[in-house]
Scaffold this motif. Sequence first.
Motif, PDB file in Angstrom:
ATOM      1  N   UNK A 114       3.190  21.971   2.560  1.00 38.89           N
ATOM      2  CA  UNK A 114       2.856  20.638   3.319  1.00 38.89           C
ATOM      3  C   UNK A 114       2.281  19.648   3.566  1.00 38.89           C
ATOM      4  N   UNK A 115       1.405  19.298   2.157  1.00 39.44           N
ATOM      5  CA  UNK A 115       1.063  18.091   1.719  1.00 39.44           C
ATOM      6  C   UNK A 115       1.680  17.190   0.810  1.00 39.44           C
ATOM      7  N   UNK A 116       2.895  17.940  -0.002  1.00 38.87           N
ATOM      8  CA  UNK A 116       3.890  17.389  -0.292  1.00 38.87           C
ATOM      9  C   UNK A 116       4.714  16.810   0.726  1.00 38.87           C
ATOM     10  N   UNK A 117       4.965  17.545   2.045  1.00 37.36           N
ATOM     11  CA  UNK A 117       6.219  17.432   3.437  1.00 37.36           C
ATOM     12  C   UNK A 117       5.282  16.789   3.583  1.00 37.36           C
ATOM     13  N   UNK A 118       4.197  16.262   4.116  1.00 39.07           N
ATOM     14  CA  UNK A 118       3.445  15.148   4.883  1.00 39.07           C
ATOM     15  C   UNK A 118       3.417  13.628   3.797  1.00 39.07           C
ATOM     16  N   UNK A 119       2.845  13.630   2.348  1.00 39.22           N
ATOM     17  CA  UNK A 119       2.773  12.755   1.610  1.00 39.22           C
ATOM     18  C   UNK A 119       4.847  12.169   1.559  1.00 39.22           C
ATOM     19  N   UNK A 120       6.224  13.474   1.374  1.00 37.70           N
ATOM     20  CA  UNK A 120       7.037  12.760   1.290  1.00 37.70           C
ATOM     21  C   UNK A 120       7.469  11.795   2.994  1.00 37.70           C
ATOM     22  N   UNK A 129       8.163   7.464   5.895  1.00 35.91           N
ATOM     23  CA  UNK A 129       7.980   6.289   7.333  1.00 35.91           C
ATOM     24  C   UNK A 129       7.598   5.062   6.236  1.00 35.91           C
ATOM     25  N   UNK A 130       6.494   5.381   5.329  1.00 34.67           N
ATOM     26  CA  UNK A 130       5.921   3.769   4.796  1.00 34.67           C
ATOM     27  C   UNK A 130       7.058   2.938   4.640  1.00 34.67           C
ATOM     28  N   UNK A 131       8.244   3.527   3.730  1.00 34.93           N
ATOM     29  CA  UNK A 131       9.610   2.467   2.768  1.00 34.93           C
ATOM     30  C   UNK A 131       9.518   2.155   4.281  1.00 34.93           C
ATOM     31  N   UNK A 132      10.237   2.748   5.539  1.00 37.91           N
ATOM     32  CA  UNK A 132      11.243   1.264   6.176  1.00 37.91           C
ATOM     33  C   UNK A 132       9.554  -0.002   7.019  1.00 37.91           C
ATOM     34  N   UNK A 179      10.267  -3.952   6.136  1.00 37.99           N
ATOM     35  CA  UNK A 179      10.751  -4.900   7.365  1.00 37.99           C
ATOM     36  C   UNK A 179       9.525  -6.413   6.848  1.00 37.99           C
ATOM     37  N   UNK A 180       8.589  -5.549   5.966  1.00 39.40           N
ATOM     38  CA  UNK A 180       7.764  -7.244   5.523  1.00 39.40           C
ATOM     39  C   UNK A 180       8.192  -7.966   4.403  1.00 39.40           C
ATOM     40  N   UNK A 181       9.054  -6.787   4.068  1.00 39.82           N
ATOM     41  CA  UNK A 181      10.488  -8.084   2.812  1.00 39.82           C
ATOM     42  C   UNK A 181      11.773  -8.772   2.906  1.00 39.82           C
ATOM     43  N   UNK A 182      12.015  -7.759   4.450  1.00 40.32           N
ATOM     44  CA  UNK A 182      12.804  -8.722   4.947  1.00 40.32           C
ATOM     45  C   UNK A 182      12.128  -9.845   5.947  1.00 40.32           C
ATOM     46  N   UNK A 183      11.711 -10.226   6.567  1.00 40.28           N
ATOM     47  CA  UNK A 183      10.596 -11.155   7.268  1.00 40.28           C
ATOM     48  C   UNK A 183      10.412 -12.287   6.712  1.00 40.28           C
ATOM     49  N   UNK A 184       9.356 -11.790   5.394  1.00 44.64           N
ATOM     50  CA  UNK A 184       8.994 -12.881   4.739  1.00 44.64           C
ATOM     51  C   UNK A 184      10.071 -13.117   3.779  1.00 44.64           C
ATOM     52  N   UNK A 185      11.231 -12.632   2.952  1.00 43.71           N
ATOM     53  CA  UNK A 185      12.494 -12.992   3.253  1.00 43.71           C
ATOM     54  C   UNK A 185      13.227 -13.936   3.893  1.00 43.71           C
ATOM     55  N   UNK A 186      13.496 -13.835   4.902  1.00 39.39           N
ATOM     56  CA  UNK A 186      13.661 -14.716   6.025  1.00 39.39           C
ATOM     57  C   UNK A 186      13.545 -15.758   6.008  1.00 39.39           C
ATOM     58  N   UNK A 187      11.937 -15.729   6.612  1.00 40.57           N
ATOM     59  CA  UNK A 187      11.488 -17.090   6.375  1.00 40.57           C
ATOM     60  C   UNK A 187      11.473 -17.625   5.427  1.00 40.57           C
ATOM     61  N   UNK A 209       1.328  -4.309   5.032  1.00 43.12           N
ATOM     62  CA  UNK A 209       1.592  -3.563   3.215  1.00 43.12           C
ATOM     63  C   UNK A 209       0.492  -3.142   2.842  1.00 43.12           C
ATOM     64  N   UNK A 210      -1.008  -3.257   3.292  1.00 39.47           N
ATOM     65  CA  UNK A 210      -2.395  -2.909   3.283  1.00 39.47           C
ATOM     66  C   UNK A 210      -1.967  -1.539   3.823  1.00 39.47           C
ATOM     67  N   UNK A 211      -1.713  -1.469   5.196  1.00 35.91           N
ATOM     68  CA  UNK A 211      -1.683   0.065   5.660  1.00 35.91           C
ATOM     69  C   UNK A 211      -0.718   1.340   4.799  1.00 35.91           C
ATOM     70  N   UNK A 212       0.318   0.682   4.590  1.00 32.64           N
ATOM     71  CA  UNK A 212       1.880   1.676   4.053  1.00 32.64           C
ATOM     72  C   UNK A 212       0.982   2.010   2.201  1.00 32.64           C
ATOM     73  N   UNK A 213      -0.112   0.641   1.491  1.00 34.98           N
ATOM     74  CA  UNK A 213      -0.413   0.435   0.097  1.00 34.98           C
ATOM     75  C   UNK A 213      -2.040   1.848   0.084  1.00 34.98           C
ATOM     76  N   UNK A 214      -2.210   0.756   0.685  1.00 37.76           N
ATOM     77  CA  UNK A 214      -3.928   1.309   0.506  1.00 37.76           C
ATOM     78  C   UNK A 214      -4.016   2.569   1.507  1.00 37.76           C
ATOM     79  N   UNK A 215      -3.172   2.574   2.311  1.00 39.65           N
ATOM     80  CA  UNK A 215      -3.353   3.893   3.062  1.00 39.65           C
ATOM     81  C   UNK A 215      -4.753   3.376   3.645  1.00 39.65           C
ATOM     82  N   UNK A 216      -4.942   2.580   4.551  1.00 35.78           N
ATOM     83  CA  UNK A 216      -6.522   2.151   5.536  1.00 35.78           C
ATOM     84  C   UNK A 216      -6.036   1.506   6.494  1.00 35.78           C
ATOM     85  N   UNK A 217      -5.936   2.108   7.498  1.00 36.34           N
ATOM     86  CA  UNK A 217      -6.310   2.262   8.913  1.00 36.34           C
ATOM     87  C   UNK A 217      -4.334   2.259   9.579  1.00 36.34           C
ATOM     88  N   UNK A 218      -3.881   3.552   8.471  1.00 36.26           N
ATOM     89  CA  UNK A 218      -3.108   4.132   9.202  1.00 36.26           C
ATOM     90  C   UNK A 218      -2.521   5.261   9.427  1.00 36.26           C
TER      91      UNK A 218
END
Length: 179
Positions: A50-56, A61-64, A68-76, A137-146
């Motif tokens: 269950x933990x692995x599935x949750x982490x997966x 879900x964090x990949x998308x 989005x961040x990479x595409x937006x900043x690259x677009x700018x 990026x911080x929410x997904x990498x640091x797992x904070x406020x996510x």
Amino acid sequence: MTNKKPAKTGNSASPQTNSAQKSRPQNNRAQNSRTSNNRAQTNNRAQSSHTQKSNAAASGSSLMPLLLVVIFLAGLIGAAQQHMLPYGIAGMYLTLSLLTFIAYAIDKSAAKRGKWRTKESTLHLLALMGGWPGALFAQNVLRHKSVKASFRNVFWLTVVANLAGLGYGIKTGAVDMFI
């Protein structure tokens, strides 16, 4: 002639009993212990699964959002290079994203240590001003406020408001002030 069946007693071996069963003493306590251990292992595997599935799911879900961040900043940056957008706008988003990421990291550190926390309204204001890529990026990498749903809902509203403001600025030419 009378066919007599042998009487069954607790000590005699029946024809279905094999020699391995006869020679092996049955220890109910050991068998119960093994059963309990097997159940515990099964429960641990289920929890781990269950933990692995949750982490997966979380990493899936964090990949998308990260994409989005990479595409937006690259677009700018691409729009700035094509002279469709002032470099100042791209620089502002990059700077605010970095500052917002640092604010999230400081808040996460304070949360771990039980110290003074950054107000959620401050984090939302930074996201609204253009630091939302760094916040995401911080929410997904640091797992904070996510996890906190109310925070995430307001966060996504700040993203929409920021992008609407950027779109309005591009359409009306207001972003040209930053040239």
